[in-house]
Design a protein around this motif. Structure first.
Motif, PDB file in Angstrom:
ATOM      1  N   ASP A 224      46.339  45.562  50.038  1.00  0.00           N
ATOM      2  CA  ASP A 224      45.694  45.152  48.621  1.00  0.00           C
ATOM      3  C   ASP A 224      45.342  45.788  47.697  1.00  0.00           C
ATOM      4  N   TYR A 225      45.506  46.397  46.256  1.00  0.00           N
ATOM      5  CA  TYR A 225      44.311  46.789  45.038  1.00  0.00           C
ATOM      6  C   TYR A 225      44.603  45.952  44.303  1.00  0.00           C
ATOM      7  N   TYR A 226      43.172  45.879  43.579  1.00  0.00           N
ATOM      8  CA  TYR A 226      43.015  44.596  43.041  1.00  0.00           C
ATOM      9  C   TYR A 226      42.049  44.893  42.002  1.00  0.00           C
ATOM     10  N   VAL A 227      41.942  44.363  40.708  1.00  0.00           N
ATOM     11  CA  VAL A 227      40.670  43.962  39.961  1.00  0.00           C
ATOM     12  C   VAL A 227      39.749  42.457  40.180  1.00  0.00           C
ATOM     13  N   GLY A 228      38.743  42.407  40.465  1.00  0.00           N
ATOM     14  CA  GLY A 228      38.156  41.451  40.392  1.00  0.00           C
ATOM     15  C   GLY A 228      36.293  41.362  39.351  1.00  0.00           C
ATOM     16  N   TYR A 229      35.629  40.032  39.250  1.00  0.00           N
ATOM     17  CA  TYR A 229      35.004  39.773  38.099  1.00  0.00           C
ATOM     18  C   TYR A 229      33.919  38.791  38.569  1.00  0.00           C
ATOM     19  N   SER A 230      33.075  39.245  38.668  1.00  0.00           N
ATOM     20  CA  SER A 230      31.450  38.018  39.532  1.00  0.00           C
ATOM     21  C   SER A 230      31.085  37.617  38.370  1.00  0.00           C
ATOM     22  N   ILE A 231      30.662  36.479  38.882  1.00  0.00           N
ATOM     23  CA  ILE A 231      30.140  35.269  37.988  1.00  0.00           C
ATOM     24  C   ILE A 231      29.180  34.637  38.560  1.00  0.00           C
ATOM     25  N   ASP A 232      28.089  35.232  38.530  1.00  0.00           N
ATOM     26  CA  ASP A 232      26.542  34.647  38.831  1.00  0.00           C
ATOM     27  C   ASP A 232      25.469  33.810  38.827  1.00  0.00           C
ATOM     28  N   PHE A 233      25.521  33.281  39.899  1.00  0.00           N
ATOM     29  CA  PHE A 233      24.396  31.878  39.739  1.00  0.00           C
ATOM     30  C   PHE A 233      22.984  32.466  40.728  1.00  0.00           C
TER      31      PHE A 233
END
Length: 222
Positions: free
Chosen positions: A112-121
């Protein structure tokens, strides 16, 4: 933290641009450090996959290990997953003119090759959706026992999912995480055999280490 006294430096060679530096008095600075925007994350997880009925009749519903390596840049995650596992053929099928028997053992390799984004709480909880591409291949690992050689087409497709993390701080800018991931792969298994289904669901449970570099700088104290 200690306070340092900075003496303005002026070149011995006269230059009109140095007049301001000549008139400048010494000033104080405080050495500071903060978390760098660049970091690294490594995951180890157990995965489970769920196919359509036709693909399940060939390789069943199975799981496997999941090794994940991520370059973190602020809130962006650039990841690579390596997900190998060995499975047994559940029924005989013909590939490129050869019949694959039920005694065949297959290595199913997913990349798997991917891009993610962190939404912090609050409380170090993070939700990290991702999008990427999966590459899937099969390899018979007991060809010597079968006295046959097999080849399969490779396939791949879009992947979508999200990861829920609970981070635990262990050192300055270093964390452990317990996480779970759910996702879907739009992988075209018909490229491997025309009677197979397309796509699969997956979930992962695992632990991770995440760390950032340290950025050092001097802050002027007026």
């Amino acid at each position: 933290m200690d306070t340092l006294i900075v003496e303005p430096y002026v070149s011995m060679k006269y230059n009109p641009e140095n007049i301001d530096a000549i008139n400048q008095k010494p000033y104080r600075v405080v050495p500071c450090r903060t978390r760098s925007k660049v970091g690294f994350r490594m995951d180890i997880a157990v995965s489970s996959y769920y196919y359509g009925d036709k693909t399940t009749s060939w390789i069943g519903q199975h799981g496997g290990p999941n090794f994940n390596f991520i370059l973190v840049v602020d809130k962006l995650n650039f990841g690579f997953r390596f997900k190998p596992w060995s499975i047994e053929s559940k029924k005989e099928m013909e590939f490129n003119g050869q019949t694959l028997p039920t005694t065949a053992r297959l290595n199913n390799i997913r990349l798997d090759y991917y891009v993610g984004y962190s939404i912090d709480f609050e409380k170090l909880i993070s939700v990290e959706p991702y999008i990427g591409y999966n590459r899937t291949s099969f390899l018979v690992i007991n060809e010597d026992e079968l006295n046959q050689a097999f080849s399969f087409n490779k396939t791949g497709g879009l992947i979508l999912g999200t990861t829920l993390n609970k981070y635990i701080k262990i050192k300055e800018h270093e964390y452990l995480s317990v996480f779970g991931t759910v996702g879907y792969g739009f992988v075209d298994y018909e490229k491997i055999h025309p009677v197979l289904d397309n796509g699969y669901f997956e979930w992962n449970l695992g632990v991770a280490y995440k760390g950032f570099g340290t950025k050092r700088f001097n802050k002027r104290v007026d």
